[in-house]
Write a protein that holds these residues in place. Structure first.
Motif, PDB file in Angstrom:
ATOM      1  N   ALA A 118       0.827  -1.210   0.000  1.00  0.00           N
ATOM      2  CA  ALA A 118       0.000   0.000   0.000  1.00  0.00           C
ATOM      3  C   ALA A 118       0.864   1.264   0.000  1.00  0.00           C
ATOM      4  CB  ALA A 118      -0.931  -0.012   1.213  1.00  0.00           C
ATOM      5  N   VAL A 119       1.932   1.253   0.795  1.00  0.00           N
ATOM      6  CA  VAL A 119       2.815   2.417   0.865  1.00  0.00           C
ATOM      7  C   VAL A 119       3.479   2.664  -0.487  1.00  0.00           C
ATOM      8  CG1 VAL A 119       4.946   3.295   1.895  1.00  0.00           C
ATOM      9  CG2 VAL A 119       3.196   2.273   3.353  1.00  0.00           C
ATOM     10  N   VAL A 120       3.953   1.597  -1.127  1.00  0.00           N
ATOM     11  CA  VAL A 120       4.606   1.745  -2.440  1.00  0.00           C
ATOM     12  C   VAL A 120       3.614   2.271  -3.471  1.00  0.00           C
ATOM     13  CG1 VAL A 120       5.683   0.468  -4.326  1.00  0.00           C
ATOM     14  CG2 VAL A 120       6.358   0.004  -1.962  1.00  0.00           C
ATOM     15  N   TRP A 121       2.384   1.787  -3.423  1.00  0.00           N
ATOM     16  CA  TRP A 121       1.358   2.232  -4.383  1.00  0.00           C
ATOM     17  C   TRP A 121       1.064   3.728  -4.208  1.00  0.00           C
ATOM     18  CZ3 TRP A 121      -4.210   3.090  -3.650  1.00  0.00           C
ATOM     19  CH2 TRP A 121      -4.900   3.219  -4.863  1.00  0.00           C
ATOM     20  N   THR A 181       0.549 -14.918  -9.534  1.00  0.00           N
ATOM     21  CA  THR A 181      -0.503 -14.441  -8.630  1.00  0.00           C
ATOM     22  C   THR A 181      -1.791 -15.242  -8.755  1.00  0.00           C
ATOM     23  OG1 THR A 181       0.402 -12.201  -8.768  1.00  0.00           O
ATOM     24  CG2 THR A 181      -1.849 -12.414  -7.949  1.00  0.00           C
ATOM     25  N   ALA A 182      -2.176 -15.583  -9.963  1.00  0.00           N
ATOM     26  CA  ALA A 182      -3.482 -16.210 -10.204  1.00  0.00           C
ATOM     27  C   ALA A 182      -3.679 -17.542  -9.482  1.00  0.00           C
ATOM     28  CB  ALA A 182      -3.702 -16.381 -11.706  1.00  0.00           C
ATOM     29  N   PRO A 183      -2.666 -18.428  -9.362  1.00  0.00           N
ATOM     30  CA  PRO A 183      -2.918 -19.712  -8.698  1.00  0.00           C
ATOM     31  C   PRO A 183      -3.407 -19.601  -7.262  1.00  0.00           C
ATOM     32  CG  PRO A 183      -0.901 -19.840  -9.979  1.00  0.00           C
ATOM     33  CD  PRO A 183      -1.331 -18.404  -9.999  1.00  0.00           C
ATOM     34  N   THR A 184      -3.069 -18.532  -6.570  1.00  0.00           N
ATOM     35  CA  THR A 184      -3.548 -18.336  -5.192  1.00  0.00           C
ATOM     36  C   THR A 184      -4.575 -17.212  -5.116  1.00  0.00           C
ATOM     37  OG1 THR A 184      -1.684 -16.848  -4.737  1.00  0.00           O
ATOM     38  CG2 THR A 184      -1.395 -19.181  -4.192  1.00  0.00           C
ATOM     39  N   GLY A 185      -5.259 -16.950  -6.229  1.00  0.00           N
ATOM     40  CA  GLY A 185      -6.211 -15.841  -6.268  1.00  0.00           C
ATOM     41  C   GLY A 185      -7.576 -16.158  -5.717  1.00  0.00           C
ATOM     42  N   LYS A 186      -7.866 -17.447  -5.439  1.00  0.00           N
ATOM     43  CA  LYS A 186      -9.181 -17.791  -4.893  1.00  0.00           C
ATOM     44  C   LYS A 186      -9.280 -17.408  -3.422  1.00  0.00           C
ATOM     45  CE  LYS A 186     -11.268 -21.568  -5.881  1.00  0.00           C
ATOM     46  NZ  LYS A 186     -11.613 -22.999  -6.012  1.00  0.00           N
ATOM     47  N   ASN A 187     -10.507 -17.039  -3.017  1.00  0.00           N
ATOM     48  CA  ASN A 187     -10.814 -16.721  -1.615  1.00  0.00           C
ATOM     49  C   ASN A 187      -9.949 -15.583  -1.067  1.00  0.00           C
ATOM     50  OD1 ASN A 187     -12.729 -18.914  -1.411  1.00  0.00           O
ATOM     51  ND2 ASN A 187     -10.992 -20.305  -1.239  1.00  0.00           N
ATOM     52  N   GLN A 188      -9.639 -14.632  -1.929  1.00  0.00           N
ATOM     53  CA  GLN A 188      -8.974 -13.416  -1.484  1.00  0.00           C
ATOM     54  C   GLN A 188     -10.030 -12.332  -1.260  1.00  0.00           C
ATOM     55  OE1 GLN A 188      -5.847 -13.090  -0.738  1.00  0.00           O
ATOM     56  NE2 GLN A 188      -4.776 -14.767  -1.788  1.00  0.00           N
ATOM     57  N   PHE A 195      -7.428  -6.732 -11.749  1.00  0.00           N
ATOM     58  CA  PHE A 195      -6.163  -6.060 -11.443  1.00  0.00           C
ATOM     59  C   PHE A 195      -5.037  -6.581 -12.332  1.00  0.00           C
ATOM     60  CE2 PHE A 195      -8.809  -5.962  -7.649  1.00  0.00           C
ATOM     61  CZ  PHE A 195      -8.782  -4.614  -7.324  1.00  0.00           C
ATOM     62  N   LEU A 196      -5.036  -7.893 -12.582  1.00  0.00           N
ATOM     63  CA  LEU A 196      -4.004  -8.453 -13.450  1.00  0.00           C
ATOM     64  C   LEU A 196      -4.192  -8.009 -14.891  1.00  0.00           C
ATOM     65  CD1 LEU A 196      -3.813 -12.085 -11.990  1.00  0.00           C
ATOM     66  CD2 LEU A 196      -2.232 -10.183 -11.589  1.00  0.00           C
ATOM     67  N   LEU A 197      -5.435  -7.924 -15.330  1.00  0.00           N
ATOM     68  CA  LEU A 197      -5.692  -7.422 -16.682  1.00  0.00           C
ATOM     69  C   LEU A 197      -5.303  -5.945 -16.795  1.00  0.00           C
ATOM     70  CD1 LEU A 197      -9.139  -9.098 -17.453  1.00  0.00           C
ATOM     71  CD2 LEU A 197      -6.939  -9.648 -18.500  1.00  0.00           C
ATOM     72  N   GLY A 198      -5.598  -5.162 -15.781  1.00  0.00           N
ATOM     73  CA  GLY A 198      -5.267  -3.748 -15.798  1.00  0.00           C
ATOM     74  C   GLY A 198      -3.781  -3.474 -15.768  1.00  0.00           C
ATOM     75  N   SER A 199      -3.005  -4.430 -15.216  1.00  0.00           N
ATOM     76  CA  SER A 199      -1.559  -4.217 -15.125  1.00  0.00           C
ATOM     77  C   SER A 199      -0.899  -4.203 -16.490  1.00  0.00           C
ATOM     78  CB  SER A 199      -0.928  -5.301 -14.258  1.00  0.00           C
ATOM     79  OG  SER A 199      -1.021  -6.575 -14.897  1.00  0.00           O
ATOM     80  N   ALA A 200      -1.526  -4.821 -17.504  1.00  0.00           N
ATOM     81  CA  ALA A 200      -0.941  -4.814 -18.846  1.00  0.00           C
ATOM     82  C   ALA A 200      -0.856  -3.390 -19.399  1.00  0.00           C
ATOM     83  CB  ALA A 200      -1.762  -5.695 -19.775  1.00  0.00           C
ATOM     84  N   ALA A 201      -1.750  -2.507 -18.963  1.00  0.00           N
ATOM     85  CA  ALA A 201      -1.751  -1.122 -19.452  1.00  0.00           C
ATOM     86  C   ALA A 201      -1.254  -0.134 -18.405  1.00  0.00           C
ATOM     87  CB  ALA A 201      -3.158  -0.726 -19.892  1.00  0.00           C
ATOM     88  N   PHE A 202      -1.517  -0.432 -17.116  1.00  0.00           N
ATOM     89  CA  PHE A 202      -1.213   0.556 -16.069  1.00  0.00           C
ATOM     90  C   PHE A 202      -0.186   0.065 -15.056  1.00  0.00           C
ATOM     91  CE2 PHE A 202      -5.628   1.249 -17.486  1.00  0.00           C
ATOM     92  CZ  PHE A 202      -5.495   2.531 -17.989  1.00  0.00           C
ATOM     93  N   PHE A 205       0.170   0.636 -10.954  1.00  0.00           N
ATOM     94  CA  PHE A 205      -0.972   1.509 -10.647  1.00  0.00           C
ATOM     95  C   PHE A 205      -2.248   0.677 -10.496  1.00  0.00           C
ATOM     96  CE2 PHE A 205       2.022   4.401 -12.647  1.00  0.00           C
ATOM     97  CZ  PHE A 205       1.925   5.530 -11.864  1.00  0.00           C
ATOM     98  N   ALA A 206      -2.370  -0.383 -11.279  1.00  0.00           N
ATOM     99  CA  ALA A 206      -3.536  -1.268 -11.199  1.00  0.00           C
ATOM    100  C   ALA A 206      -3.353  -2.361 -10.153  1.00  0.00           C
ATOM    101  CB  ALA A 206      -3.807  -1.898 -12.565  1.00  0.00           C
ATOM    102  N   LEU A 207      -2.129  -2.803  -9.934  1.00  0.00           N
ATOM    103  CA  LEU A 207      -1.879  -3.938  -9.037  1.00  0.00           C
ATOM    104  C   LEU A 207      -1.842  -3.547  -7.563  1.00  0.00           C
ATOM    105  CD1 LEU A 207       0.946  -5.721 -11.051  1.00  0.00           C
ATOM    106  CD2 LEU A 207      -1.402  -6.514 -10.768  1.00  0.00           C
ATOM    107  N   GLY A 208      -1.515  -2.310  -7.250  1.00  0.00           N
ATOM    108  CA  GLY A 208      -1.330  -1.897  -5.862  1.00  0.00           C
ATOM    109  C   GLY A 208      -2.464  -2.256  -4.919  1.00  0.00           C
ATOM    110  N   PRO A 209      -3.728  -1.917  -5.247  1.00  0.00           N
ATOM    111  CA  PRO A 209      -4.818  -2.238  -4.312  1.00  0.00           C
ATOM    112  C   PRO A 209      -4.972  -3.739  -4.053  1.00  0.00           C
ATOM    113  CG  PRO A 209      -5.521  -0.603  -5.914  1.00  0.00           C
ATOM    114  CD  PRO A 209      -4.182  -1.087  -6.374  1.00  0.00           C
ATOM    115  N   TYR A 210      -4.695  -4.560  -5.057  1.00  0.00           N
ATOM    116  CA  TYR A 210      -4.840  -6.008  -4.856  1.00  0.00           C
ATOM    117  C   TYR A 210      -3.776  -6.535  -3.891  1.00  0.00           C
ATOM    118  CZ  TYR A 210      -5.041 -10.998  -5.678  1.00  0.00           C
ATOM    119  OH  TYR A 210      -5.136 -12.350  -5.499  1.00  0.00           O
TER     120      TYR A 210
END
Length: 341
Positions: A118-121, A181-188, A195-202, A205-210
């Protein structure tokens, strides 16, 4: 009858067997004996599991905690429990079906990694919009972006080789992050897909909140727990080797591996344009942050795949060899087990 009362027990038995008593007296005597025996068994405690020949006294001594209930008693401390034994009652065996409890994995408490993410984001956003060099949305940056999009290959002559290589790594690093990231993405707390799709463009900036809300998984993972993308794409070795091949091709397409390439001169030129372009400086910082996150995720992924002893060496190695190192890890890492042992 007076004669019968005065007789000794042996004389009474002889009197009965010799037929000196009437048929009516014999009948009364037998009925009286039968009722006495029935009364004993009717009031015997816990007689459902006893045999007809068991002793009443013995049963009462063994079942000291049984309380007996009787309508004639009002004292609660003395109760008489009527358990009549029936020879016609069959014990029914109850089959107990064992049901496996479903393990539900829930998000864990937020920890230091979440706080760091969160701090880095927040720092990235603050620096990009307020502190980074250059002008936000300048004409020079917009023209450069249009040039890079319109001519992805070969490298435009006016584009710095090192910057062109960094620009192309945005096609690789977000894909590597998704595979880790995706293999452990369940029950988060949050779904990882947007967020992973958004990281391709941003980027980050897109990954920070996740990552600021993500729980690090330490439980065993099997193929049944994986989503469609993880099972068919990210765990596929064809995908890993394709990323590795693309990464290896970047220095060639960026004209870095060519005869007479002066790395120090090109590095100085890159530093100069980055100090004047906000887009280049922010993009270079963004790719650096994602590369560090990738190395941390590799150390976590090692532990889930039985490579716990390799977690620290691979963390350090991929930090020293960004982009190429993580792609090599994806190609070499073992798969998850089909079943949890």
């Amino acid at each position: 009858s007076n004669q019968f009362v005065g007789l000794s027990p042996s004389a009474r038995f002889q009197f009965l067997t010799n037929g000196h008593i009437s048929y009516t007296m014999k009948t009364v005597f037998l009925i009286s004996a039968f009722l006495t025996i029935a009364k004993v068994y009717a009031f015997a405690p816990n007689h459902q599991q006893s045999t007809p020949g068991s002793s009443l006294v013995g049963r009462n001594n063994y079942n000291r905690n049984n309380r007996i209930t009787h309508p004639g008693f009002t004292d609660e401390s003395f109760t008489l429990k009527l358990n009549a034994w029936s020879p016609f009652k069959k014990e029914v065996e109850v089959e107990v079906e064992e049901v496996a409890a479903e393990i539900v994995i829930e998000p864990g408490p937020l920890d230091a990694k979440n706080a760091a993410a969160a701090v880095v984001w927040v720092a990235l956003i603050t620096w990009s919009f307020l502190l980074a060099p250059g002008t936000l949305g300048s004409d020079a940056d917009n023209q450069m972006i249009q040039r890079l999009i319109s001519q992805p290959v070969p490298r435009p002559e006016e584009i710095n080789e090192l910057w062109f290589a960094i620009w192309n790594t945005f096609a690789v690093v977000p894909a590597v992050l998704a595979a880790l990231t995706a293999p452990t993405g369940k029950n988060q707390r949050l779904s990882s897909a947007p967020f992973l799709l958004g990281s391709a463009a941003f980027g980050y900036f897109a990954l920070g909140p996740y990552y600021a809300t993500r729980t690090v998984r330490t439980e065993a993972v099997n193929t049944d727990d994986l989503g469609w993308a993880s099972r068919n794409v990210f765990e596929n070795k064809i995908f890993a080797f394709a990323l590795l091949a693309l990464t290896i091709s970047i220095p060639f397409s960026a004209d870095i591996i060519v005869p007479g390439f002066d790395f120090s001169a090109k590095a100085a030129d890159f530093a100069s344009i980055a100090s004047q372009s906000r887009f280049i400086s922010v993009a270079a910082t963004d790719i650096g942050i994602m590369s560090i996150v990738t190395s941390v995720l590799i150390s976590e992924d090692c532990k889930l795949r039985g490579w716990g002893d390799k977690a620290i060496p691979l963390l350090i190695g991929t930090l020293l060899l960004p982009v190429l190192g993580p792609c090599a890890y994806l190609a070499a890492r073992p798969g998850f087990t089909d079943e949890i042992e």
